[in-house]
Design a protein around this motif. Structure first.
Motif, mmCIF file in Angstrom:
data_model
loop_
_atom_site.group_PDB
_atom_site.id
_atom_site.type_symbol
_atom_site.label_atom_id
_atom_site.label_comp_id
_atom_site.label_asym_id
_atom_site.label_seq_id
_atom_site.Cartn_x
_atom_site.Cartn_y
_atom_site.Cartn_z
ATOM 1 N N GLN A 614 -4.218 -4.387 -38.225
ATOM 2 C CA GLN A 614 -3.972 -5.160 -39.438
ATOM 3 C C GLN A 614 -3.072 -4.402 -40.417
ATOM 4 O O GLN A 614 -2.241 -5.008 -41.106
ATOM 5 N N ALA A 615 -3.199 -3.065 -40.469
ATOM 6 C CA ALA A 615 -2.336 -2.288 -41.357
ATOM 7 C C ALA A 615 -0.888 -2.335 -40.877
ATOM 8 O O ALA A 615 0.045 -2.453 -41.691
ATOM 9 N N LEU A 616 -0.667 -2.276 -39.575
ATOM 10 C CA LEU A 616 0.697 -2.366 -39.051
ATOM 11 C C LEU A 616 1.288 -3.761 -39.269
ATOM 12 O O LEU A 616 2.490 -3.898 -39.531
ATOM 13 N N ILE A 617 0.464 -4.787 -39.154
ATOM 14 C CA ILE A 617 0.957 -6.153 -39.424
ATOM 15 C C ILE A 617 1.335 -6.288 -40.895
ATOM 16 O O ILE A 617 2.335 -6.945 -41.242
ATOM 17 N N ALA A 618 0.568 -5.668 -41.767
ATOM 18 C CA ALA A 618 0.881 -5.739 -43.198
ATOM 19 C C ALA A 618 2.135 -4.945 -43.538
ATOM 20 O O ALA A 618 2.878 -5.314 -44.450
ATOM 21 N N ILE A 619 2.397 -3.885 -42.842
ATOM 22 C CA ILE A 619 3.575 -3.060 -43.124
ATOM 23 C C ILE A 619 4.832 -3.667 -42.529
ATOM 24 O O ILE A 619 5.933 -3.502 -43.069
ATOM 25 N N ARG A 620 4.739 -4.438 -41.468
ATOM 26 C CA ARG A 620 5.904 -4.911 -40.742
ATOM 27 C C ARG A 620 6.880 -5.712 -41.591
ATOM 28 O O ARG A 620 8.081 -5.448 -41.544
#
Length: 630
Positions: A614-620
């Motif tokens: 979820q953190a990587l999806i938010a950063i993308r």
């Protein structure tokens, strides 16, 4: 002419030698043994003559005179024992000294080893009051020196079929009579360079000879000449192709005739006036390898004392790297195309950036390749200097961080162990720590790193060799790597990995991605190795004054602690994902690869995995904007 009398005479002589009577014929069959038992008490000697092996081996009992007077080897005076030992080989003296403490002290006698040195005709001049270890070390160096060569790929098809067996492919180079222990060896286009402990550089020449069947064959290193004396080090073109090695650079110490003379450090005879000797200064002399003639000479100030010389760069901009005894590294540039021009010019000696930026860190070793330099400090840390963007990517794995305007900045290699030996190739390197562990880094296109795959490594990676053997020397070639290993019993072998084309890996023509044992005959006294495209060279010598490299044996993993096959496959997949991540230029694509690796391969807590995804999806979505700006 009738040959019967001669046959009868030979028959009678053989019967007499076996203990038979002249008029009695020898018995037949098994009764021959019973006959020997009845007619002679020394049945053991008859068994030897008749080629029968006794069941139990017995030593000859002492004679009656020896028992009566109590004569044994311990009763002999030390002078007589020393006289006996002076007439045997060096290995026999060492074996005799290993029997007990008394004989060990006798085997360290200075007069004994001095007589052995004179018998070997080493040609060395040492004072009569020298310590015992000096004469002992000199004799052992002379006894153990040698150079073994094994033919590889180039020229194999032109060799006659009867010469392609295992015997003729291995040969020994000629031993110069004045050589004292081999320190280094390097092949050139038509010669072989040898450097001994006396500071003499020998040039071994190849010669064409006619064989018994009329074929012209090449005999390597069949003649020798003295190239230079009082040398400290020498260097040639660092490229693997010997055709580029046209000049030989030698670091020598010469007397400065123009300076004021000083008294010598060694005292003369009592009552004699000390003779004044001119001070010595270091020079770099350049020799042409075809003619062995000196074509150029550079002289330095007497305040600078150098201990190592290395080369890098091309012929037009040849860079000389000079390491001082205080750990500073200097460099100067030379144009080899102008060396034959009869004129003199001044070259500028500059301090390298690693000595400027890290003045408190003395350098112990310098290794060079065509476009890279490896520095090894006295504390065991390693720094890499790369001069080409392509080589930088092969060593580091990415182009990020490379500055074409500042190529002399050294890069520290992250390794938490003390490195004691290293080897630098064109696109990969090998490191040995003080526990005997092997670490590889760089390009792995042909499996030359020995990691079991063909994935490049941007940082030092530990490589598993045979666990029961300790590495002695490592060597990085163009597309392959070699390692000289020693077992607990002292038996040595050569292992290799990488490209096997051109018979670079004897016994493994297809190549290998892991270190495997090669079909190479290795002497017990082998200490280093190097190779050209057509020959492998094993340098043999043993120096008792050389301290051990490894403080403890390499750690051995237990069977239950070994990595399982599933974990090994998972590690390889993650390494492949990391390589894909480094090659990708888009930041958004990097985030997608990382998110996919977390979901598929990382075995962590489900809550932690969900948080990372979820953190990587938010950063993308945010990562696209700075990627274009950077």
């Amino acid at each position: 002419m009738d040959e019967r009398p001669n046959k009868e005479a030979r028959k009678l002589r053989s019967n007499f030698a076996c203990g038979y009577d002249r008029a009695e014929a020898p018995p037949k069959g098994n009764s021959e043994i019973e006959y020997c038992k009845k007619n002679n008490n020394n049945f053991k000697s008859k068994c030897v003559l008749l080629c029968f092996k006794p069941k139990k081996r017995r030593t000859n009992p002492p004679t009656e005179d020896a028992v009566e007077h109590g004569i044994t080897i311990r009763s002999l005076p030390p002078e007589l024992l020393e006289e006996i030992l002076s007439r045997v080989s060096v290995s026999d003296v060492i074996a005799f000294g290993a029997t007990c403490s008394t004989y060990h002290q006798l085997s360290l006698s200075s007069s004994l080893w001095r007589r052995l040195c004179h018998r070997q005709a080493t040609g060395t001049q040492q004072p009569s009051t020298a310590p015992p270890n000096d004469w002992r070390r000199t004799a052992i160096l002379k006894y153990s020196q040698g150079l073994q060569m094994q033919r590889l790929g180039s020229g194999w098809s032109r060799t006659p079929q009867w010469c392609r067996s295992g015997g003729p492919s291995v040969s020994l180079a000629v031993v110069p009579p004045l050589a004292l222990g081999y320190r280094r060896s390097l092949p050139t286009r038509n010669h072989l360079l040898l450097f001994d402990y006396q500071g003499t550089v020998f040039l071994l020449r190849n010669a064409a000879t006619s064989s018994l069947r009329g074929h012209m064959t090449w005999r390597r290193a069949s003649r020798h000449t003295v190239l230079c004396q009082n040398a400290k080090d020498f260097a040639v073109d660092p490229r693997s192709d010997n055709s580029f090695r046209q000049y030989i650079y030698v670091l020598v110490s010469r007397a400065n005739r123009g300076a004021e003379a000083v008294p010598p450090s060694w005292p003369g005879a009592p009552g004699s006036a000390p003779s004044l000797t001119p001070p010595r200064c270091d020079c770099v002399e350049v020799y042409q390898q075809d003619t062995s003639q000196r074509v150029f000479r550079m002289t330095f100030h007497p305040s600078l004392t150098f201990i190592q010389l290395r080369l890098t760069g091309s012929e037009v901009n040849r860079v000389l790297l000079l390491l001082t005894d205080s750990g500073k590294v200097y460099s100067l540039s030379v144009n080899e195309t102008l060396l034959n021009t009869p004129r003199s010019y001044t070259v500028q000696l500059a301090l390298k950036k690693i000595s400027i930026s890290l003045p408190h860190l003395p350098i112990a070793q310098v290794h060079s390749s065509y476009s890279s330099i490896l520095y090894l400090t006295g504390e065991g840390s390693v720094y890499l200097e790369v001069h080409s963007v392509g080589v930088y990517r092969q060593f580091i794995g990415t182009q990020q961080g490379y500055d074409p305007h500042d190529i002399h900045t050294p890069l520290p290699l992250s390794l938490p162990y003390k490195v004691v030996k290293c080897s630098l190739g064109l696109s990969h390197l090998c490191l040995l720590d003080d526990c005997g562990r092997v670490f590889m880094q760089g390009s792995n296109r042909y499996g030359q790193l020995g990691t079991g795959d063909k994935i490049d490594r941007g940082e030092p990676t530990e490589v598993c060799v045979v666990l029961s053997k300790t590495p002695v020397e490592v060597w990085c070639g163009l597309n392959h790597s070699l390692a000289l290993l020693q077992g607990e019993s002292g038996v040595k072998e050569v292992q290799g990995c990488g490209c096997g084309g051109g018979r670079r890996l004897p016994g493994c023509s297809k190549g290998s991605a892991v270190f495997i044992k090669l079909n190479i005959e290795v002497p017990r006294a082998a200490r280093s190795l190097c190779a050209s495209k057509d020959c492998l060279f094993l340098l043999c010598c043993h120096d008792i004054a050389e301290p051990p490299l490894f403080r403890c044996p390499p750690p051995v993993k237990e069977e239950d602690e070994e990595e399982s096959e599933v974990a090994r496959d998972e590690r390889e997949r993650l390494i492949w994902q990391l390589a894909q991540l480094r090659e990708c230029e888009s930041l958004r694509r990097k985030v997608d690869i990382l998110r996919w690796a977390v979901q598929r391969h990382m075995t962590i807590n489900p809550a932690h995995r969900e948080f990372l995804v979820q953190a990587l999806i938010a950063i993308r979505p945010v990562s696209d904007e700075p990627s274009s700006q950077s």
